[in-house]
Design a protein around this motif. Structure first.
Motif, PDB file in Angstrom:
ATOM      1  N   ILE A   8       9.585 -10.120   6.126  1.00  0.00           N
ATOM      2  CA  ILE A   8      11.028 -10.104   5.388  1.00  0.00           C
ATOM      3  C   ILE A   8      11.622  -9.200   5.495  1.00  0.00           C
ATOM      4  CG2 ILE A   8      11.819 -10.198   3.053  1.00  0.00           C
ATOM      5  CD1 ILE A   8       9.016 -11.092   2.298  1.00  0.00           C
ATOM      6  N   LYS A   9      11.030  -7.669   5.631  1.00  0.00           N
ATOM      7  CA  LYS A   9      12.160  -6.943   6.690  1.00  0.00           C
ATOM      8  C   LYS A   9      12.473  -6.982   8.324  1.00  0.00           C
ATOM      9  CE  LYS A   9       9.690  -3.305   4.159  1.00  0.00           C
ATOM     10  NZ  LYS A   9       9.069  -1.600   4.650  1.00  0.00           N
ATOM     11  N   LEU A  10      11.541  -8.108   8.460  1.00  0.00           N
ATOM     12  CA  LEU A  10      12.567  -8.505  10.220  1.00  0.00           C
ATOM     13  C   LEU A  10      13.385  -9.498   9.818  1.00  0.00           C
ATOM     14  CD1 LEU A  10      12.208  -8.541  12.856  1.00  0.00           C
ATOM     15  CD2 LEU A  10       9.990 -10.073  12.736  1.00  0.00           C
ATOM     16  N   ALA A  11      13.078 -10.430   9.014  1.00  0.00           N
ATOM     17  CA  ALA A  11      14.071 -11.318   8.909  1.00  0.00           C
ATOM     18  C   ALA A  11      15.102 -10.514   7.933  1.00  0.00           C
ATOM     19  CB  ALA A  11      14.068 -12.475   8.054  1.00  0.00           C
ATOM     20  N   GLU A  12      15.659  -9.943   7.557  1.00  0.00           N
ATOM     21  CA  GLU A  12      16.963  -9.110   6.471  1.00  0.00           C
ATOM     22  C   GLU A  12      17.343  -8.310   7.725  1.00  0.00           C
ATOM     23  OE1 GLU A  12      17.349  -5.683   3.268  1.00  0.00           O
ATOM     24  OE2 GLU A  12      15.715  -5.911   4.420  1.00  0.00           O
ATOM     25  N   LYS A  13      16.574  -7.908   8.941  1.00  0.00           N
ATOM     26  CA  LYS A  13      17.066  -6.841   9.173  1.00  0.00           C
ATOM     27  C   LYS A  13      18.207  -8.257  10.377  1.00  0.00           C
ATOM     28  CE  LYS A  13      16.258  -3.590  13.477  1.00  0.00           C
ATOM     29  NZ  LYS A  13      16.399  -4.866  14.960  1.00  0.00           N
ATOM     30  N   GLU A  14      17.778  -8.626  10.953  1.00  0.00           N
ATOM     31  CA  GLU A  14      17.814  -9.786  12.117  1.00  0.00           C
ATOM     32  C   GLU A  14      19.345 -10.703  11.365  1.00  0.00           C
ATOM     33  OE1 GLU A  14      15.327 -12.349  13.740  1.00  0.00           O
ATOM     34  OE2 GLU A  14      14.230 -11.089  14.640  1.00  0.00           O
ATOM     35  N   ILE A  15      18.954 -10.492   9.907  1.00  0.00           N
ATOM     36  CA  ILE A  15      20.701 -11.199   9.777  1.00  0.00           C
ATOM     37  C   ILE A  15      21.498 -10.936   9.403  1.00  0.00           C
ATOM     38  CG2 ILE A  15      21.026 -12.437   7.077  1.00  0.00           C
ATOM     39  CD1 ILE A  15      18.229 -13.915   7.301  1.00  0.00           C
ATOM     40  N   ASN A  16      21.640  -9.398   9.153  1.00  0.00           N
ATOM     41  CA  ASN A  16      22.414  -8.793   8.768  1.00  0.00           C
ATOM     42  C   ASN A  16      23.059  -8.494   9.959  1.00  0.00           C
ATOM     43  OD1 ASN A  16      21.862  -8.538   5.385  1.00  0.00           O
ATOM     44  ND2 ASN A  16      20.874  -6.857   5.567  1.00  0.00           N
ATOM     45  N   GLU A  17      22.025  -8.275  11.474  1.00  0.00           N
ATOM     46  CA  GLU A  17      22.501  -7.590  11.989  1.00  0.00           C
ATOM     47  C   GLU A  17      23.351  -8.455  13.042  1.00  0.00           C
ATOM     48  OE1 GLU A  17      19.265  -6.415  14.401  1.00  0.00           O
ATOM     49  OE2 GLU A  17      19.218  -4.260  14.071  1.00  0.00           O
ATOM     50  N   CYS A  18      23.356  -9.884  12.265  1.00  0.00           N
ATOM     51  CA  CYS A  18      23.881 -11.068  12.794  1.00  0.00           C
ATOM     52  C   CYS A  18      25.556 -11.204  11.796  1.00  0.00           C
ATOM     53  CB  CYS A  18      23.387 -12.507  12.872  1.00  0.00           C
ATOM     54  SG  CYS A  18      21.794 -12.597  14.490  1.00  0.00           S
ATOM     55  N   GLY A  19      25.627 -10.278  10.637  1.00  0.00           N
ATOM     56  CA  GLY A  19      26.930 -10.251   9.998  1.00  0.00           C
ATOM     57  C   GLY A  19      26.739 -10.902   8.845  1.00  0.00           C
ATOM     58  N   GLY A  20      25.475 -11.017   8.297  1.00  0.00           N
ATOM     59  CA  GLY A  20      24.878 -11.786   7.123  1.00  0.00           C
ATOM     60  C   GLY A  20      24.555 -13.234   7.185  1.00  0.00           C
ATOM     61  N   LEU A  21      24.828 -13.832   5.484  1.00  0.00           N
ATOM     62  CA  LEU A  21      25.078 -15.165   5.229  1.00  0.00           C
ATOM     63  C   LEU A  21      26.119 -15.420   5.211  1.00  0.00           C
ATOM     64  CD1 LEU A  21      21.761 -15.632   3.676  1.00  0.00           C
ATOM     65  CD2 LEU A  21      21.564 -16.551   5.362  1.00  0.00           C
ATOM     66  N   ARG A  22      26.815 -16.330   5.927  1.00  0.00           N
ATOM     67  CA  ARG A  22      27.704 -17.811   5.210  1.00  0.00           C
ATOM     68  C   ARG A  22      27.803 -18.138   3.722  1.00  0.00           C
ATOM     69  NH1 ARG A  22      32.450 -18.357   7.514  1.00  0.00           N
ATOM     70  NH2 ARG A  22      31.666 -17.676   9.927  1.00  0.00           N
ATOM     71  N   VAL A  23      27.874 -17.969   2.639  1.00  0.00           N
ATOM     72  CA  VAL A  23      27.948 -18.335   1.382  1.00  0.00           C
ATOM     73  C   VAL A  23      29.641 -18.526   1.327  1.00  0.00           C
ATOM     74  CG1 VAL A  23      26.834 -18.405  -0.622  1.00  0.00           C
ATOM     75  CG2 VAL A  23      25.849 -17.524   1.438  1.00  0.00           C
ATOM     76  N   GLY A  24      29.801 -19.576   1.043  1.00  0.00           N
ATOM     77  CA  GLY A  24      31.371 -19.996   0.559  1.00  0.00           C
ATOM     78  C   GLY A  24      32.055 -19.633   0.906  1.00  0.00           C
ATOM     79  N   GLY A  25      31.963 -19.704   2.137  1.00  0.00           N
ATOM     80  CA  GLY A  25      33.050 -18.850   3.166  1.00  0.00           C
ATOM     81  C   GLY A  25      33.248 -17.466   3.460  1.00  0.00           C
ATOM     82  N   LYS A  26      31.898 -16.891   2.653  1.00  0.00           N
ATOM     83  CA  LYS A  26      32.175 -15.673   3.089  1.00  0.00           C
ATOM     84  C   LYS A  26      30.860 -14.809   3.921  1.00  0.00           C
ATOM     85  CE  LYS A  26      32.486 -12.814  -0.940  1.00  0.00           C
ATOM     86  NZ  LYS A  26      32.972 -12.348  -1.890  1.00  0.00           N
ATOM     87  N   ARG A  27      31.045 -13.702   4.257  1.00  0.00           N
ATOM     88  CA  ARG A  27      29.666 -13.175   4.845  1.00  0.00           C
ATOM     89  C   ARG A  27      28.923 -12.387   3.845  1.00  0.00           C
ATOM     90  NH1 ARG A  27      27.309 -15.425   9.795  1.00  0.00           N
ATOM     91  NH2 ARG A  27      29.336 -16.147  10.956  1.00  0.00           N
ATOM     92  N   ILE A  28      27.900 -12.184   3.896  1.00  0.00           N
ATOM     93  CA  ILE A  28      26.868 -12.610   2.356  1.00  0.00           C
ATOM     94  C   ILE A  28      26.062 -10.989   3.143  1.00  0.00           C
ATOM     95  CG2 ILE A  28      25.500 -12.551  -0.048  1.00  0.00           C
ATOM     96  CD1 ILE A  28      28.759 -13.008   0.479  1.00  0.00           C
TER      97      ILE A  28
END
Length: 230
Positions: free
Chosen positions: A35-55
């Motif tokens: 889960i730490k690896l997934a968190e790191k990779e997602i955040n390094e890519c700018g996070g998740l796109r939710v409702g038009g925002k980067r989260i």
């Protein structure tokens, strides 16, 4: 009710409950590291796109030590103090089963990634749960993934089981018995050991005396598995 998810925040707090200490710490930390690896990779890519925002994700870890009686208090701390929005994790089925109703009550979506008891998906369906999801393969799927290759490649005529003396381990035994009866294989020994047990010599001595040609194992934790290989 958890209403924080409706706020225009730039962070999603993800709760992860796993046994980070205790006899199941090896498995729990393997789960947490993924889960730490997934968190790191997602955040390094700018996070998740939710409702038009980067989260971005912020993972909060809770250690229940693999004790079902502790899982509820760990989860309530994460809901009330850490204000988690969603959750992912859980290793032991007994712990997850103990808190499924809390996720529903507080409307916290949770994805179970490792707890494999069939009573989990059965309860989700029976109670029409909206916030609880089981992504882990069920016990029957895991057992079949073990015994089908065993039967194909080694064709044992005498089979034994060594598993935890809990719901998941006992379900493994049931599924192995069912597979054996359908494939003309004799079940010669079933040994169920306590979760914290690291000395498997008595169980394995019984299995050895049964002249089993193969053993299906369902054990968690570095200690029990190391003892098995020794």
């Amino acid at each position: 009710m958890n209403m924080a998810f409706e706020k225009p925040d730039d962070i999603i707090k993800v709760g992860t409950i796993a046994p980070l200490t205790g006899v199941l710490a090896f498995d729990g930390n393997e789960l947490a590291n993924g889960i730490k690896l997934a968190e790191k990779e997602i955040n390094e890519c700018g996070g998740l796109r939710v409702g038009g925002k980067r989260i971005k994700l912020e993972v909060v870890y809770g250690d229940d030590q693999g004790r079902p009686e502790a899982t509820g208090s760990v989860l309530m701390r994460m809901i009330e103090s850490d204000r988690i929005h969603v959750a992912v994790g859980h290793l032991k089925s007994t712990g997850f089963l103990a808190v499924m109703d809390l996720y529903e009550r507080y409307r916290i979506p949770v994805v179970d990634v490792a707890a494999a008891a069939e009573s989990i998906y059965q309860r989700i369906a029976a109670e029409k749960m909206k916030y609880v999801f089981q992504a882990s393969p069920a016990g029957v799927d895991i057992t079949n993934a073990l015994v089908e290759p065993l039967g194909y490649w080694f064709k044992p005529k005498k089979l034994a089981v060594c598993a935890e003396n809990q719901e998941g381990g006992k379900q493994t035994g049931e599924h192995v018995r069912d597979w054996a009866s359908k494939n003309d294989v004799e079940m010669v020994a079933e040994q169920y050991v306590p979760l914290e047990e690291t000395n498997l010599i008595p169980a394995l001595s019984t299995i050895k005396a049964s002249r089993a040609e193969a053993i299906v194992v369902h054990l968690n934790g570095e200690g029990p598995n190391a003892s098995l290989f020794e």
